[in-house]
Motif scaffolding. Structure first.
Motif, short mmCIF file in Angstrom:
data_model
loop_
_atom_site.label_atom_id
_atom_site.label_comp_id
_atom_site.label_asym_id
_atom_site.label_seq_id
_atom_site.Cartn_x
_atom_site.Cartn_y
_atom_site.Cartn_z
N ALA A 8 0.83 -1.20 0.00
CA ALA A 8 0.00 0.00 0.00
C ALA A 8 0.87 1.26 0.00
CB ALA A 8 -0.91 -0.01 1.23
N CYS A 18 1.78 16.78 -6.02
CA CYS A 18 0.86 17.86 -6.36
C CYS A 18 1.60 18.94 -7.13
CB CYS A 18 0.31 18.49 -5.09
SG CYS A 18 -0.63 17.32 -4.13
N ALA B 21 -5.33 -4.62 2.67
CA ALA B 21 -4.23 -3.91 2.00
C ALA B 21 -4.77 -2.94 0.97
CB ALA B 21 -3.29 -4.91 1.36
N LEU B 24 -6.24 0.00 2.73
CA LEU B 24 -5.19 0.84 3.28
C LEU B 24 -4.58 1.72 2.19
CD1 LEU B 24 -3.50 1.61 5.74
CD2 LEU B 24 -1.98 -0.31 5.20
N ALA B 25 -4.35 1.11 1.02
CA ALA B 25 -3.78 1.88 -0.10
C ALA B 25 -4.71 3.00 -0.51
CB ALA B 25 -3.52 0.95 -1.29
N LEU B 28 -4.54 5.77 2.07
CA LEU B 28 -3.30 6.55 1.96
C LEU B 28 -3.31 7.47 0.74
CD1 LEU B 28 -0.60 3.93 3.03
CD2 LEU B 28 -1.22 6.04 4.22
N MET B 29 -3.83 6.97 -0.39
CA MET B 29 -3.91 7.81 -1.60
C MET B 29 -4.81 9.01 -1.36
SD MET B 29 -4.06 5.08 -4.74
CE MET B 29 -4.35 6.34 -5.94
N VAL B 32 -2.91 11.51 0.74
CA VAL B 32 -1.85 12.21 0.00
C VAL B 32 -2.44 13.21 -0.98
CG1 VAL B 32 0.00 11.91 -1.66
CG2 VAL B 32 -0.18 10.36 0.30
N GLY B 35 -3.99 16.88 -0.19
CA GLY B 35 -3.20 18.10 -0.13
C GLY B 35 -3.22 18.89 -1.42
N CYS B 36 -3.70 18.23 -2.47
CA CYS B 36 -3.73 18.93 -3.76
C CYS B 36 -4.94 19.83 -3.78
CB CYS B 36 -3.81 17.94 -4.90
SG CYS B 36 -2.42 16.82 -4.99
#
Lengths: 141, 166
Positions: A8, A18, B21, B24-25, B28-29, B32, B35-36
């Motif tokens: 993951a 970004c 899994a 979870l991925a 997490l994506m 992340v 923030g964009c």
């Protein structure tokens, strides 16, 4: 479970960062333009003629003495003439770049000129036996 | 019925660990990419700077005399170089010749050499005199003064023209 966690984590690592790029300024592409003139005139015996033109931006000018002929019969004359680029001054063109050449299909005179008013001069180089009808093709920015 | 071929046609159900899994991925994506911020491209703005300049107008310091001849219906011109922004004056000082009264009017003009002639920017019809008949302010460059018949000549005229410039 640890292996799946690493998987993951790896997936998230490939997510593109970004973009926080600053806006770029639009660029201007200037296409250089040139002007081509075919100057046809009659050069008197022992004399000269000139043609004034305005160079809009510094650049290369070139000239070709395309033809020299009898103004009466039109027959070609194998006579070299003096050709020059210069600046109009008084009642003439003060030449700065000279060449004495026969008529030919090719550039015989080329030079760089700043922006401004210039002139092309064609003169008898001492070989004429009478007036001559000439054609000069020249290009300037 | 062949159970093996059925098993090969449909992939096996993911295990609980595999499902965890994937979840979870995804989480997490989401974290992340959260923030964009969805900024839209901004349009570049042009900044215009206004500057105030006072142009200096130089006085004429150079005087050139042009003596020529104008045919009936014809013209003559003279080129000169202005080296600093300043005042240019033309004075038609004389007109004469056989069959030409010295009071005859001609045109005089200021312009730029172009082709085999002088492209006129300003002009005036005048008789000869001692004071400037045409005045202008010009930037540095190559210019020309032109004299021509405005229909008054019955014979070629000789003339004198004084050009004063910086």
């Amino acid at each position: 479970m640890r292996r799946e966690f690493l998987f993951a984590l790896a997936v998230t690592a490939v997510v593109p960062a970004c973009g926080d790029d600053a806006p770029t300024s639009p660029s201007t592409t200037t296409v250089p333009t040139t002007t081509t003139v075919t100057y046809v005139t009659t050069v008197p015996l022992g004399g000269s003629r000139f043609y004034s033109f305005t160079v809009s931006a510094a650049g290369t000018v070139s000239a070709m003495l395309a033809s020299v002929a009898s103004p009466i019969t039109g027959a070609p004359l194998a006579v070299p003439l003096e050709m020059s680029f210069g600046t109009p001054a008084g009642t003439d063109c003060a030449g700065e770049q000279f060449v004495t050449t026969d008529a030919a299909l090719g550039i015989q005179l080329t030079t760089s000129l700043p922006a401004g008013v210039h002139c092309l001069r064609v003169a008898d180089a001492g070989y004429l036996r009478d007036a001559a009808r000439v054609a000069v093709r020249f290009t300037y920015p | 019925m062949d159970h093996r071929s059925v098993d090969q046609a449909f992939p096996p159900e993911p295990t609980i660990r595999q499902s965890a899994a994937i979840l979870l991925a995804a989480v997490l994506m989401a974290v992340v990419t959260a923030g964009c911020d969805g900024e839209t491209p901004t349009t570049p703005t042009d900044t215009t700077t206004t500057t105030s300049t006072t142009a200096t107008v130089a006085e004429a310091t150079i005087s050139e005399s042009f003596s020529g001849r104008v045919a009936v219906g014809g013209a003559a011109f003279y080129s000169f170089t202005v080296t600093a922004n300043g005042t240019v004056t033309l004075t038609l000082t004389s007109v004469g010749g056989a069959g030409v009264p010295n009071t005859v009017w001609l045109a005089i003009g200021l312009g730029t050499p172009s082709g085999e002639d002088c492209g006129i920017g300003s002009s005036v019809n005048t008789a000869s005199g001692t004071t400037a008949q045409l005045t202008g302010t010009y930037a540095p460059g190559v210019y020309c003064a032109r004299v021509w018949d405005i229909g008054n000549l019955a014979a070629p005229a000789s003339f004198g023209l004084t050009i004063a410039h910086p």
